[in-house]
Design an enzyme around this catalytic site. Structure first.
Site, short mmCIF file in Angstrom:
data_model
loop_
_atom_site.label_atom_id
_atom_site.label_comp_id
_atom_site.label_asym_id
_atom_site.label_seq_id
_atom_site.Cartn_x
_atom_site.Cartn_y
_atom_site.Cartn_z
CB SER A 110 -3.80 33.93 60.28
OG SER A 110 -3.49 34.54 61.31
CB SER A 111 -5.62 38.91 61.33
OG SER A 111 -5.37 38.32 62.63
CB CYS A 112 -0.53 36.21 62.63
SG CYS A 112 -0.27 34.80 61.92
CE1 TYR A 139 -0.55 28.88 61.64
CE2 TYR A 139 -1.06 31.23 61.97
CZ TYR A 139 -1.16 29.81 61.75
OH TYR A 139 -2.53 29.59 61.65
CE LYS A 143 -2.28 29.73 58.17
NZ LYS A 143 -2.99 28.54 57.35
CG HIS A 186 -7.32 31.42 70.07
ND1 HIS A 186 -7.75 30.61 68.87
CD2 HIS A 186 -5.81 31.53 69.75
CE1 HIS A 186 -6.71 30.29 68.09
NE2 HIS A 186 -5.52 30.79 68.65
#
Ligand SMILES: NC(=O)c1ccc[n+]([C@@H]2O[C@H](COP(=O)([O-])OP(=O)(O)OC[C@H]3O[C@@H](n4cnc5c(N)ncnc54)[C@H](OP(=O)(O)O)[C@@H]3O)[C@@H](O)[C@H]2O)c1
Length: 324
Positions: A110-112, A139, A143, A186
């Site tokens: 994920s981009s996070c 989270y 990842k 979202h």
């Protein structure tokens, strides 16, 4: 490169938004031997269950699209569950895939994973260069661990066992299979629901939190699935030429971003809502911009096919059908 359409492919998380799109894409491409298990049939956080699944099924390839996902509220309220469940799933699937002889695996991140203040657009090299956004740090750490699991197995066993485990980092996704929960979704599904309900009730105004000025990037989920299969199918030499052993992940973005105000106007058009859109600037905005640098993937020859307008139209049609 010619693909073996009869090889056994396990898609983990096939009932989720991304996993189901990956299954659709593989089937459309003619893959005939796709293996799936529901969460109830196989708890990927359970080591013994995952071990016995891989020993029995012995897939050739794995798409790891199962994860415990959620918005800011869920991440903030249940940080232990987010880090534990995701670490366990990744460790179990990647290790048991290796132990049962899986040669190729694709991990979805994920981009996070990128630092809160990463330079925009965020390139793959921004990983581990700064502090993460605190609300979803557990989270994001899980990842990042997933990427590093893939890289570590490649480094230790790539030469001796011929394994090739890859990672893709999607931007914000939307489309069929999205979560339209009224409080826990979202921005796109949340606005689709709100504009739809405003249209039905003839509401004169919809109020959106924040100033409407933050910029975000959105990718249609079937494009994400196509990118995942594209990356999985890349010849090893080509993948290796474009990545590094300890920086092996590839960003998957739309290529451009838009403001929340522009997005809201497009969703109003897609849903047929004709009332006013008001922004409540007393509410927080979040990061001013989150935009991925997808040049690596673009240079490899992949580009998204679905415009935001057409993706929103399809997403809304599916949502409206589900409300009947
Ligand atoms: N959606 C986005 O905007 C977005 C953006 C960037 C990255 N991603 C990434 O894409 C991946 C998939 O996301 P998604 O949006 O498709 O999520 P999703 O719709 O929630 O799907 C996740 C799937 O994983 C399954 N799962 C969760 N825990 C499991 C467990 N312990 N054992 C077996 N299955 C389990 C879920 O099954 P149950 O529902 O039955 O638990 C669900 O089918 C994630 O890695 C996510 O980080 C998504």
């Amino acid at each position: 490169m010619q693909q073996d359409l009869n090889q056994k492919i396990y898609v983990a998380g096939h009932r989720g938004m991304v996993g189901s799109a990956i299954v659709r894409n593989l089937q459309a491409k003619g893959y005939t031997n796709i293996v799936t298990r529901t969460h109830a049939e196989l708890d990927l956080a359970n080591q013994a269950e995952v071990k016995s699944f891989f020993e029995v099924e012995r897939p050739n390839q794995v798409y790891l699209a199962a994860a415990k996902v959620g918005g800011i509220h869920a991440n903030n309220s249940f940080p232990a569950e987010f880090i534990y469940q995701n670490l366990m799933m990744e460790a179990n699937v990647i290790h048991q895939a290796f132990s049962s002889g899986v040669k190729r695996l694709l991990f979805l991140g994920s981009s996070c994973i990128y630092p809160k203040l990463a330079f925009q657009p965020m390139s793959e090299s921004a990983l581990l260069t700064g502090t993460l956004e605190p609300t979803n740090e557990p989270y994001a750490i899980a990842k990042i661990a997933g990427i590093k699991l893939c890289e570590s197995y490649n480094r230790q066993y790539g030469q001796t066992h011929g394994i090739d485990y890859r990672s893709v980092m999607p931007t914000n996704l939307y489309g069929p299979g999205d979560n339209y929960h009224p409080e826990n979704s979202h921005v796109i599904p949340a606005l689709i629901r709100r504009f739809h309900e405003a249209k039905i009730s003839n509401a004169l105004e919809v109020v959106i939190w924040g100033t409407g000025t933050p910029r975000r990037e959105f990718l249609y989920v079937d494009d994400m699935a196509a990118a995942s299969v594209f990356v999985m199918e890349l010849d090893k030499k080509v993948y290796d030429q474009h990545t590094e052993l300890m920086q092996s992940h590839i960003n998957v973005g739309f290529g451009s971003d838009i403001t929340i105000a522009e997005l809201a106007a497009k969703i109003a058009t897609a849903t047929g809502y004709a009332g006013n859109i008001k922004f409540d600037s007393s509410k927080p905005d979040g990061a001013p911009r989150k935009w991925m640098d997808s040049s690596k993937l673009n240079n490899l020859g992949w580009k998204p096919q679905t415009s935001l307008e057409s993706g929103l139209k399809t997403a809304y049609e599916q949502f409206a059908l589900s409300q009947k």
